[in-house]
Scaffold this motif. Structure first.
Motif, PDB file in Angstrom:
ATOM      1  N   VAL A   1      16.143  -2.570  46.997  1.00  0.00           N
ATOM      2  CA  VAL A   1      15.718  -1.423  47.934  1.00  0.00           C
ATOM      3  C   VAL A   1      14.428  -0.781  47.364  1.00  0.00           C
ATOM      4  CG1 VAL A   1      16.499   0.924  48.929  1.00  0.00           C
ATOM      5  CG2 VAL A   1      17.964  -0.856  48.719  1.00  0.00           C
ATOM      6  N   GLN A   2      13.512  -0.436  48.343  1.00  0.00           N
ATOM      7  CA  GLN A   2      12.155   0.206  47.901  1.00  0.00           C
ATOM      8  C   GLN A   2      12.350   1.587  47.711  1.00  0.00           C
ATOM      9  OE1 GLN A   2       9.510  -1.632  46.362  1.00  0.00           O
ATOM     10  NE2 GLN A   2      11.159  -3.101  46.483  1.00  0.00           N
ATOM     11  N   THR A   3      12.094   2.368  46.902  1.00  0.00           N
ATOM     12  CA  THR A   3      12.599   3.833  47.120  1.00  0.00           C
ATOM     13  C   THR A   3      11.336   4.794  47.138  1.00  0.00           C
ATOM     14  OG1 THR A   3      12.562   4.042  44.681  1.00  0.00           O
ATOM     15  CG2 THR A   3      14.469   3.171  45.631  1.00  0.00           C
ATOM     16  N   LYS A   4      11.532   5.930  47.597  1.00  0.00           N
ATOM     17  CA  LYS A   4      10.479   6.870  47.664  1.00  0.00           C
ATOM     18  C   LYS A   4      10.573   7.821  46.370  1.00  0.00           C
ATOM     19  CE  LYS A   4       9.625   7.515  52.649  1.00  0.00           C
ATOM     20  NZ  LYS A   4       9.494   8.394  53.621  1.00  0.00           N
ATOM     21  N   ARG A   5      11.724   7.694  45.814  1.00  0.00           N
ATOM     22  CA  ARG A   5      12.106   8.724  44.767  1.00  0.00           C
ATOM     23  C   ARG A   5      13.141   7.976  43.982  1.00  0.00           C
ATOM     24  NH1 ARG A   5      13.798  11.177  48.926  1.00  0.00           N
ATOM     25  NH2 ARG A   5      11.904  12.535  49.213  1.00  0.00           N
ATOM     26  N   ARG A   6      13.376   8.048  42.624  1.00  0.00           N
ATOM     27  CA  ARG A   6      14.277   7.462  41.705  1.00  0.00           C
ATOM     28  C   ARG A   6      15.623   8.121  42.067  1.00  0.00           C
ATOM     29  NH1 ARG A   6      12.309   7.204  35.700  1.00  0.00           N
ATOM     30  NH2 ARG A   6      13.097   4.937  35.929  1.00  0.00           N
ATOM     31  N   ILE A   7      16.774   7.187  41.968  1.00  0.00           N
ATOM     32  CA  ILE A   7      18.182   7.765  42.239  1.00  0.00           C
ATOM     33  C   ILE A   7      18.740   7.763  40.755  1.00  0.00           C
ATOM     34  CG2 ILE A   7      18.918   5.515  43.130  1.00  0.00           C
ATOM     35  CD1 ILE A   7      20.138   8.662  44.706  1.00  0.00           C
ATOM     36  N   ARG A   8      19.422   8.959  40.480  1.00  0.00           N
ATOM     37  CA  ARG A   8      19.784   9.076  39.235  1.00  0.00           C
ATOM     38  C   ARG A   8      21.066   9.557  39.106  1.00  0.00           C
ATOM     39  NH1 ARG A   8      16.102  13.159  35.559  1.00  0.00           N
ATOM     40  NH2 ARG A   8      16.976  14.522  37.479  1.00  0.00           N
ATOM     41  N   VAL A   9      22.036   8.855  38.713  1.00  0.00           N
ATOM     42  CA  VAL A   9      23.665   9.235  38.444  1.00  0.00           C
ATOM     43  C   VAL A   9      23.613   9.576  36.990  1.00  0.00           C
ATOM     44  CG1 VAL A   9      26.084   8.527  38.352  1.00  0.00           C
ATOM     45  CG2 VAL A   9      24.311   7.376  40.132  1.00  0.00           C
TER      46      VAL A   9
ATOM     47  N   ALA B   1      25.475  14.772  28.159  1.00  0.00           N
ATOM     48  CA  ALA B   1      25.715  14.033  29.352  1.00  0.00           C
ATOM     49  C   ALA B   1      24.707  12.985  29.485  1.00  0.00           C
ATOM     50  CB  ALA B   1      25.121  14.824  30.421  1.00  0.00           C
ATOM     51  N   GLY B   2      24.657  11.941  30.196  1.00  0.00           N
ATOM     52  CA  GLY B   2      23.760  10.822  30.148  1.00  0.00           C
ATOM     53  C   GLY B   2      23.568  10.516  31.509  1.00  0.00           C
ATOM     54  N   HIS B   3      22.693   9.327  31.581  1.00  0.00           N
ATOM     55  CA  HIS B   3      22.344   9.140  33.129  1.00  0.00           C
ATOM     56  C   HIS B   3      21.862   7.588  33.166  1.00  0.00           C
ATOM     57  CE1 HIS B   3      17.769   9.990  31.892  1.00  0.00           C
ATOM     58  NE2 HIS B   3      17.911   8.692  32.184  1.00  0.00           N
ATOM     59  N   ALA B   4      22.078   7.133  34.383  1.00  0.00           N
ATOM     60  CA  ALA B   4      21.748   5.810  34.786  1.00  0.00           C
ATOM     61  C   ALA B   4      20.753   5.904  35.901  1.00  0.00           C
ATOM     62  CB  ALA B   4      22.857   4.803  34.966  1.00  0.00           C
ATOM     63  N   ILE B   5      19.845   5.267  36.089  1.00  0.00           N
ATOM     64  CA  ILE B   5      18.638   5.232  37.139  1.00  0.00           C
ATOM     65  C   ILE B   5      18.254   3.873  37.663  1.00  0.00           C
ATOM     66  CG2 ILE B   5      16.293   5.877  37.452  1.00  0.00           C
ATOM     67  CD1 ILE B   5      16.513   7.838  35.045  1.00  0.00           C
ATOM     68  N   TYR B   6      18.086   4.116  39.208  1.00  0.00           N
ATOM     69  CA  TYR B   6      17.407   2.907  39.870  1.00  0.00           C
ATOM     70  C   TYR B   6      16.225   3.426  40.514  1.00  0.00           C
ATOM     71  CZ  TYR B   6      16.270  -0.350  43.286  1.00  0.00           C
ATOM     72  OH  TYR B   6      15.478  -1.340  43.985  1.00  0.00           O
TER      73      TYR B   6
ATOM     74  N   GLU C   1      18.560   1.545  33.737  1.00  0.00           N
ATOM     75  CA  GLU C   1      17.817   2.252  32.716  1.00  0.00           C
ATOM     76  C   GLU C   1      18.943   3.292  32.555  1.00  0.00           C
ATOM     77  OE1 GLU C   1      14.472   5.524  32.498  1.00  0.00           O
ATOM     78  OE2 GLU C   1      14.134   4.127  33.920  1.00  0.00           O
ATOM     79  N   THR C   2      19.174   3.360  31.218  1.00  0.00           N
ATOM     80  CA  THR C   2      20.034   4.538  30.727  1.00  0.00           C
ATOM     81  C   THR C   2      19.460   5.639  29.558  1.00  0.00           C
ATOM     82  OG1 THR C   2      20.910   3.393  28.768  1.00  0.00           O
ATOM     83  CG2 THR C   2      21.956   3.073  31.202  1.00  0.00           C
ATOM     84  N   LYS C   3      19.958   6.788  29.441  1.00  0.00           N
ATOM     85  CA  LYS C   3      19.785   7.566  28.489  1.00  0.00           C
ATOM     86  C   LYS C   3      21.044   8.464  28.063  1.00  0.00           C
ATOM     87  CE  LYS C   3      16.314  11.229  27.147  1.00  0.00           C
ATOM     88  NZ  LYS C   3      15.017  11.627  27.535  1.00  0.00           N
ATOM     89  N   ASN C   4      21.304   8.669  27.012  1.00  0.00           N
ATOM     90  CA  ASN C   4      22.246   9.609  26.417  1.00  0.00           C
ATOM     91  C   ASN C   4      21.600  10.919  25.876  1.00  0.00           C
ATOM     92  OD1 ASN C   4      24.479  11.118  25.024  1.00  0.00           O
ATOM     93  ND2 ASN C   4      25.416   9.107  24.624  1.00  0.00           N
TER      94      ASN C   4
END
Length: 457
Positions: free
Chosen positions: A134-142, A66-71, A58-61
């Motif tokens: 991987v099952q996450t407790k929180r979203r990891i965002r770059v 700046a922009g991000h990618a999320i998992y 998932e991405t956003k500009n």
């Protein structure tokens, strides 16, 4: 459990995408509609976001700031902050700065070290987490910023539109964990009387780097010309050329990041000191005379009463990064890194006091306040564990004069990697910027382990 090894199967894809990103000369340039840092910065941001989309993320500009990618899933975010803009290439490269070239285990190219290499690694860490399910407790965002090198508002603008994380790090420094960042104060010195003998004086490309080259054209007598050449002696850093406009004098130094000006040789300061031995104050003009008296080749600010240090973060440093004199312009740019317990207002006031007798104005163009995150915080402990899972020993904590995105996390984050303190100083803003590939992929494992831990613990 050591999860970091899951990044190693992606080596070829990482190097392929890094080659693509380095080929974009994403130096911040004049804003155009929809592209606040210019066309090339926007192109680099769009490129890495397209890479993320192709990886199924998932991405956003956010307006090309700046922009991000999320998992992952969860109501909270944990962030990794990188940037895709670079400083200008500068002169003296042995390879094309905008092509990745591998030699003897080193990968050369502008941005390989600062910060495109780390950005591509962080992107593929998301891919590794996704592929492992991987099952996450929180979203990891770059997050990928577009204007870090000009101390811009890229991340401020991003966080004005997006949620703040519970914690995060930026891989834009070195290991161990940088929990203290000095304040950064940038000043412009302007005005005063124009020089009567110096037609022009030019040095520096950006304020946050030690100038590797400087040039002046001087209208002087034959005796003055001979004296300048004699004083230069056999120093090959100086060159002299007689032109219709006057004597053109070039000086060469050694580039370095402004956070460690002592690692470079300031060409502007070298040339100033040579001129000051022959030309008087009127011939130099107010600004150059001030710089030759109060800045010289020192980098601790001692000549203007700024020398200071503290236990948490160390000494103040001062870099003369830009000089522009001639054709109605009289300006110098200073980059000052000050201790975490000091105040920028006090430093500005002292510099203004020093400038006043010379008829110069001193203005603050930008300031980043210091960062200080206590070593006993939960997040520091988490990162220590991530590092130890890969390296077998816990990392130290340290202070830096560098300015990173960690400041934008407002006490929630630090700088962490990607380089190791025993690596040679060939990184950051230097000519022939490069990364050691074996160390680079060791960083990749630490980065993935930290992202895994932030997402799951």
């Amino acid at each position: 459990m050591q999860f970091g090894e899951h990044i190693l199967p992606y080596k070829e894809q990482i190097l392929r995408d890094l080659k693509t990103l380095v080929a974009i000369p994403s130096v911040v340039s004049e804003a155009v509609p929809g592209k606040p840092f210019g066309a090339e910065s926007a192109r680099a941001l769009e490129t890495i976001l397209n890479m993320a989309e192709e990886l199924g993320l998932e991405t956003k500009n956010v307006g090309n700031y700046a922009g991000h990618a999320i998992y992952g899933t969860g109501s909270e975010f944990a962030d990794v902050l990188c940037h895709v803009d670079v400083v200008p290439a500068g002169d003296g490269w042995k390879t094309d700065p905008f092509k990745t070239v591998e030699k003897n285990g080193l990968l050369y190219g502008r941005g390989t070290a600062d910060d495109k290499g780390a950005a591509v690694v962080a992107l593929y860490c998301l891919k590794a987490l996704k592929d492992a399910g991987v099952q996450t407790k929180r979203r990891i965002r770059v997050i990928f910023g577009g204007g870090e090198e000009v101390a811009s508002n890229d991340i401020d603008t991003y966080y004005a539109a997006e949620s703040m994380p519970v914690f995060g790090f930026t891989p834009d420094s070195e290991y161990g964990i940088c929990n203290r960042e000095k304040g950064i104060l940038r000043l412009d010195l302007t005005g005063g009387k124009a020089p009567t003998a110096v037609r022009h004086f030019t040095a520096g490309i950006v304020v946050n780097a030690v100038p590797a080259k400087a040039e002046a054209v001087v209208v002087c007598t034959m005796e003055q010309s001979a004296a300048l050449m004699d004083l230069a002696g056999g120093d090959k850093a100086f060159s002299f050329t007689k032109t219709p406009d006057g004597l053109c004098i070039g000086a060469e130094g050694v580039a370095s990041h402004a956070m460690q000006p002592q690692e470079g040789v300031n060409a502007a300061a070298k040339l100033l000191m040579l001129l000051s031995k022959v030309l008087n104050s009127a011939e130099l003009g107010s600004l150059l005379y001030f710089l030759s008296e109060k800045i010289q080749t020192s980098y601790d600010g001692s000549l203007v009463g700024l020398k200071q240090s503290d236990a948490p973060s160390g000494p103040l440093t001062l870099n003369l990064g830009l000089v522009r004199v001639g054709e109605g312009v009289s300006r110098a740019g200073l980059d000052i890194r000050y201790p975490v317990t000091a105040k920028g207002d006090d430093i500005l006031a002292k510099m203004q006091q020093a400038c006043a007798p010379y008829g110069l104005a001193c203005t603050r163009t930008n300031e980043s306040l210091p960062l200080y995150l206590p070593e006993d915080s939960d997040f520091i402990r988490l990162l220590k564990g991530s590092y130890a899972a890969v390296m077998g020993t816990e990392p130290n904590v340290y202070a830096t004069g560098g300015g990173t995105y960690a400041r934008e996390l407002k006490g929630r984050g630090v700088a962490f990697g990607p380089f190791f303190p025993d690596e040679p100083d060939r990184r950051l803003h230097n000519t022939n910027e490069n990364i050691d590939l074996s160390r680079f992929f060791l960083h990749a494992q630490i980065c993935l382990q930290a992202m895994y831990d932030m997402a799951t613990k």
